[in-house]
Design a protein around this motif. Structure first.
Motif, PDB file in Angstrom:
ATOM      1  N   MET A  37      29.597 -33.683  35.465  1.00 46.86           N
ATOM      2  CA  MET A  37      30.584 -32.878  34.747  1.00 46.86           C
ATOM      3  C   MET A  37      31.444 -32.055  35.696  1.00 46.86           C
ATOM      4  SD  MET A  37      28.308 -31.571  31.519  1.00 46.86           S
ATOM      5  CE  MET A  37      27.809 -32.695  30.201  1.00 46.86           C
ATOM      6  N   SER A  38      30.895 -31.681  36.835  1.00 42.22           N
ATOM      7  CA  SER A  38      31.642 -30.840  37.787  1.00 42.22           C
ATOM      8  C   SER A  38      32.632 -31.632  38.627  1.00 42.22           C
ATOM      9  CB  SER A  38      30.673 -30.114  38.720  1.00 42.22           C
ATOM     10  OG  SER A  38      30.156 -30.994  39.722  1.00 42.22           O
ATOM     11  N   PHE A  39      32.476 -32.948  38.694  1.00 42.77           N
ATOM     12  CA  PHE A  39      33.219 -33.720  39.682  1.00 42.77           C
ATOM     13  C   PHE A  39      34.716 -33.892  39.420  1.00 42.77           C
ATOM     14  CE2 PHE A  39      28.988 -35.775  40.950  1.00 42.77           C
ATOM     15  CZ  PHE A  39      28.800 -34.856  41.966  1.00 42.77           C
ATOM     16  N   PRO A  40      35.155 -34.258  38.208  1.00 45.91           N
ATOM     17  CA  PRO A  40      36.603 -34.505  38.078  1.00 45.91           C
ATOM     18  C   PRO A  40      37.458 -33.311  38.497  1.00 45.91           C
ATOM     19  CG  PRO A  40      35.453 -35.482  36.236  1.00 45.91           C
ATOM     20  CD  PRO A  40      34.424 -34.692  37.004  1.00 45.91           C
ATOM     21  N   GLY A  74      41.726 -40.607  49.084  1.00 49.35           N
ATOM     22  CA  GLY A  74      41.482 -41.840  48.355  1.00 49.35           C
ATOM     23  C   GLY A  74      40.063 -41.931  47.828  1.00 49.35           C
ATOM     24  N   GLN A  75      39.098 -41.551  48.662  1.00 46.91           N
ATOM     25  CA  GLN A  75      37.709 -41.582  48.207  1.00 46.91           C
ATOM     26  C   GLN A  75      37.467 -40.577  47.085  1.00 46.91           C
ATOM     27  OE1 GLN A  75      34.957 -41.167  51.502  1.00 46.91           O
ATOM     28  NE2 GLN A  75      35.308 -43.275  52.206  1.00 46.91           N
ATOM     29  N   GLU A  76      37.977 -39.360  47.245  1.00 51.28           N
ATOM     30  CA  GLU A  76      37.739 -38.331  46.229  1.00 51.28           C
ATOM     31  C   GLU A  76      38.445 -38.679  44.919  1.00 51.28           C
ATOM     32  OE1 GLU A  76      35.254 -36.834  47.058  1.00 51.28           O
ATOM     33  OE2 GLU A  76      35.662 -34.882  47.931  1.00 51.28           O
ATOM     34  N   ALA A  77      39.624 -39.258  44.997  1.00 54.60           N
ATOM     35  CA  ALA A  77      40.327 -39.674  43.780  1.00 54.60           C
ATOM     36  C   ALA A  77      39.550 -40.759  43.045  1.00 54.60           C
ATOM     37  CB  ALA A  77      41.733 -40.157  44.115  1.00 54.60           C
ATOM     38  N   THR A  78      38.923 -41.653  43.796  1.00 50.20           N
ATOM     39  CA  THR A  78      38.106 -42.699  43.186  1.00 50.20           C
ATOM     40  C   THR A  78      36.871 -42.105  42.533  1.00 50.20           C
ATOM     41  OG1 THR A  78      38.876 -44.233  44.894  1.00 50.20           O
ATOM     42  CG2 THR A  78      36.968 -44.906  43.600  1.00 50.20           C
ATOM     43  N   HIS A  79      36.236 -41.143  43.188  1.00 47.90           N
ATOM     44  CA  HIS A  79      35.073 -40.459  42.593  1.00 47.90           C
ATOM     45  C   HIS A  79      35.471 -39.759  41.299  1.00 47.90           C
ATOM     46  CE1 HIS A  79      33.295 -39.977  46.926  1.00 47.90           C
ATOM     47  NE2 HIS A  79      33.409 -41.248  46.555  1.00 47.90           N
ATOM     48  N   ARG A  80      36.614 -39.099  41.335  1.00 49.54           N
ATOM     49  CA  ARG A  80      37.100 -38.383  40.142  1.00 49.54           C
ATOM     50  C   ARG A  80      37.281 -39.341  38.967  1.00 49.54           C
ATOM     51  NH1 ARG A  80      42.905 -36.560  41.166  1.00 49.54           N
ATOM     52  NH2 ARG A  80      43.129 -38.787  40.816  1.00 49.54           N
ATOM     53  N   ARG A  81      37.878 -40.491  39.242  1.00 42.00           N
ATOM     54  CA  ARG A  81      38.118 -41.465  38.165  1.00 42.00           C
ATOM     55  C   ARG A  81      36.815 -42.029  37.603  1.00 42.00           C
ATOM     56  NH1 ARG A  81      38.225 -46.791  37.832  1.00 42.00           N
ATOM     57  NH2 ARG A  81      37.936 -47.068  40.079  1.00 42.00           N
ATOM     58  N   ILE A  82      35.898 -42.397  38.483  1.00 39.33           N
ATOM     59  CA  ILE A  82      34.633 -42.982  38.040  1.00 39.33           C
ATOM     60  C   ILE A  82      33.829 -41.988  37.205  1.00 39.33           C
ATOM     61  CG2 ILE A  82      32.362 -43.714  38.886  1.00 39.33           C
ATOM     62  CD1 ILE A  82      34.346 -45.942  39.018  1.00 39.33           C
ATOM     63  N   HIS A  83      33.775 -40.733  37.669  1.00 37.77           N
ATOM     64  CA  HIS A  83      32.979 -39.745  36.933  1.00 37.77           C
ATOM     65  C   HIS A  83      33.672 -39.306  35.647  1.00 37.77           C
ATOM     66  CE1 HIS A  83      29.435 -39.187  39.423  1.00 37.77           C
ATOM     67  NE2 HIS A  83      30.232 -39.478  40.448  1.00 37.77           N
ATOM     68  N   ALA A  84      34.979 -39.401  35.592  1.00 33.77           N
ATOM     69  CA  ALA A  84      35.668 -39.138  34.327  1.00 33.77           C
ATOM     70  C   ALA A  84      35.254 -40.174  33.283  1.00 33.77           C
ATOM     71  CB  ALA A  84      37.186 -39.151  34.531  1.00 33.77           C
ATOM     72  N   LEU A  85      35.116 -41.432  33.690  1.00 30.99           N
ATOM     73  CA  LEU A  85      34.658 -42.477  32.780  1.00 30.99           C
ATOM     74  C   LEU A  85      33.216 -42.235  32.351  1.00 30.99           C
ATOM     75  CD1 LEU A  85      36.171 -45.618  34.566  1.00 30.99           C
ATOM     76  CD2 LEU A  85      36.945 -44.592  32.411  1.00 30.99           C
ATOM     77  N   ASN A  87      31.725 -39.336  32.278  1.00 26.32           N
ATOM     78  CA  ASN A  87      31.700 -38.145  31.434  1.00 26.32           C
ATOM     79  C   ASN A  87      32.204 -38.416  30.022  1.00 26.32           C
ATOM     80  OD1 ASN A  87      30.748 -36.857  33.695  1.00 26.32           O
ATOM     81  ND2 ASN A  87      32.638 -35.728  34.121  1.00 26.32           N
ATOM     82  N   GLU A  88      33.085 -39.391  29.873  1.00 16.64           N
ATOM     83  CA  GLU A  88      33.522 -39.761  28.523  1.00 16.64           C
ATOM     84  C   GLU A  88      32.342 -40.233  27.684  1.00 16.64           C
ATOM     85  OE1 GLU A  88      36.630 -42.640  28.840  1.00 16.64           O
ATOM     86  OE2 GLU A  88      38.046 -41.240  29.780  1.00 16.64           O
ATOM     87  N   GLN A  89      31.419 -40.938  28.298  1.00 13.12           N
ATOM     88  CA  GLN A  89      30.214 -41.369  27.588  1.00 13.12           C
ATOM     89  C   GLN A  89      29.352 -40.165  27.217  1.00 13.12           C
ATOM     90  OE1 GLN A  89      29.644 -44.324  26.547  1.00 13.12           O
ATOM     91  NE2 GLN A  89      30.663 -45.802  27.878  1.00 13.12           N
TER      92      GLN A  89
END
Length: 278
Positions: A37-40, A74-85, A87-89
């Motif tokens: 939850m903290s990541f995005p 680039g790495q942090e943006a990818t982490h943000r996107r993955i954890h947003a997905l 977190n949607e769950q």
């Protein structure tokens, strides 16, 4: 400087996962959910802090850090996107992220401040995530029984956090950030990060009806405070950050490189390091 590779993780987070996805362990599931939850918001904060500071550097230093900063973002943006997905769950399961609103409110104090303050916070938090990452890579059994795609997600994220742990720190040093502010923010980050993590984990457990079960507290004690527990085993690395001669590379374990080398089938590079001049 480090040539950071941006990787696309080859997993699908659209299908739902079980509420007790981490091997049926209530505490570890709630704990990892809280971290996610903290990541995005956190990853975007780190990206913004790095961008804002690198723009203040003299041209020659900007050029020196350009490739590494690009890879970090680039790495942090990818982490943000993955954890947003991910977190949607969690939202669909009824879990409520109370961490992000608190963090957003606190960061208003930085409006108009020297950008090195945000970068010091980033470097401090990156040390926390690197400590956690190396611990998880050394103790992957914490994820035993977890759904395979989620286990992969957490270990991939850990490997990249360990891989880019020098970036914010080196940039802070290049920007001539002070030792006093570096350690002051680390103390503050320690208090807030652990408090927020505890509050969100408790909220998650309460929502699932698992807070007051003996098995939950037994698992928490084992994972956090056992002989090889996350908090207990990382105390020396936490203390090291206060030394004037500290550098994140001193905490090198080789586990990140090993995991990335052994798991190339689960990701594909988006960029690739330039070949060395012959």
């Amino acid at each position: 400087m480090t040539e950071l590779v941006v990787r696309r993780l080859l997993i699908d987070l659209q299908p739902p996962f079980a509420r007790d996805w981490c091997g049926g362990d209530a505490f570890s599931t709630a704990f990892f959910n809280a971290l996610s939850m903290s990541f995005p918001y956190g990853e975007q904060f780190f990206i913004d802090a790095v961008r804002a500071t690198v723009d203040t550097l003299p041209p020659e230093l900007q050029a020196r850090h350009k490739a590494e900063v690009k890879g970090f973002i680039g790495q942090e943006a990818t982490h943000r996107r993955i954890h947003a997905l991910f977190n949607e769950q969690l939202e669909r399961q009824g879990l409520v992220d109370r961490w992000t609103p608190r963090a957003m409110a606190r960061m208003k104090v930085l409006e108009g401040a020297d950008p090195r303050h945000a970068l010091a916070i980033t470097a401090a938090t990156e040390h926390f995530t690197a400590m956690f990452a190396d611990w998880l890579l050394a103790h992957p059994q914490v994820l035993d029984g977890a759904e395979a795609r989620l286990k992969t997600m957490w270990l991939w994220h850990s490997a990249e956090e360990s891989e880019h742990k020098n970036t914010a720190f080196d940039l802070y040093r290049a920007a001539e950030g002070s030792q006093a502010w570096r350690t002051r923010w680390f103390r503050r980050v320690t208090t807030l990060f652990l408090a927020d993590l505890a509050r969100q984990t408790v909220a998650n457990l309460r929502h699932e009806g698992q807070l007051w079960k003996w098995s939950t507290w037994r698992s928490a004690a084992r994972i956090l405070l056992g002989r090889e527990g996350l908090l207990r085993s990382n105390l020396p690395a936490w203390r090291a950050y206060f030394r004037a001669d500290f550098h994140p590379s001193q905490q090198h374990s080789g586990l990140s490189e090993r995991w990335l080398h052994d798991n190339t089938a689960v990701f594909e590079p988006v960029n690739a390091p330039r070949p060395a001049a012959g």
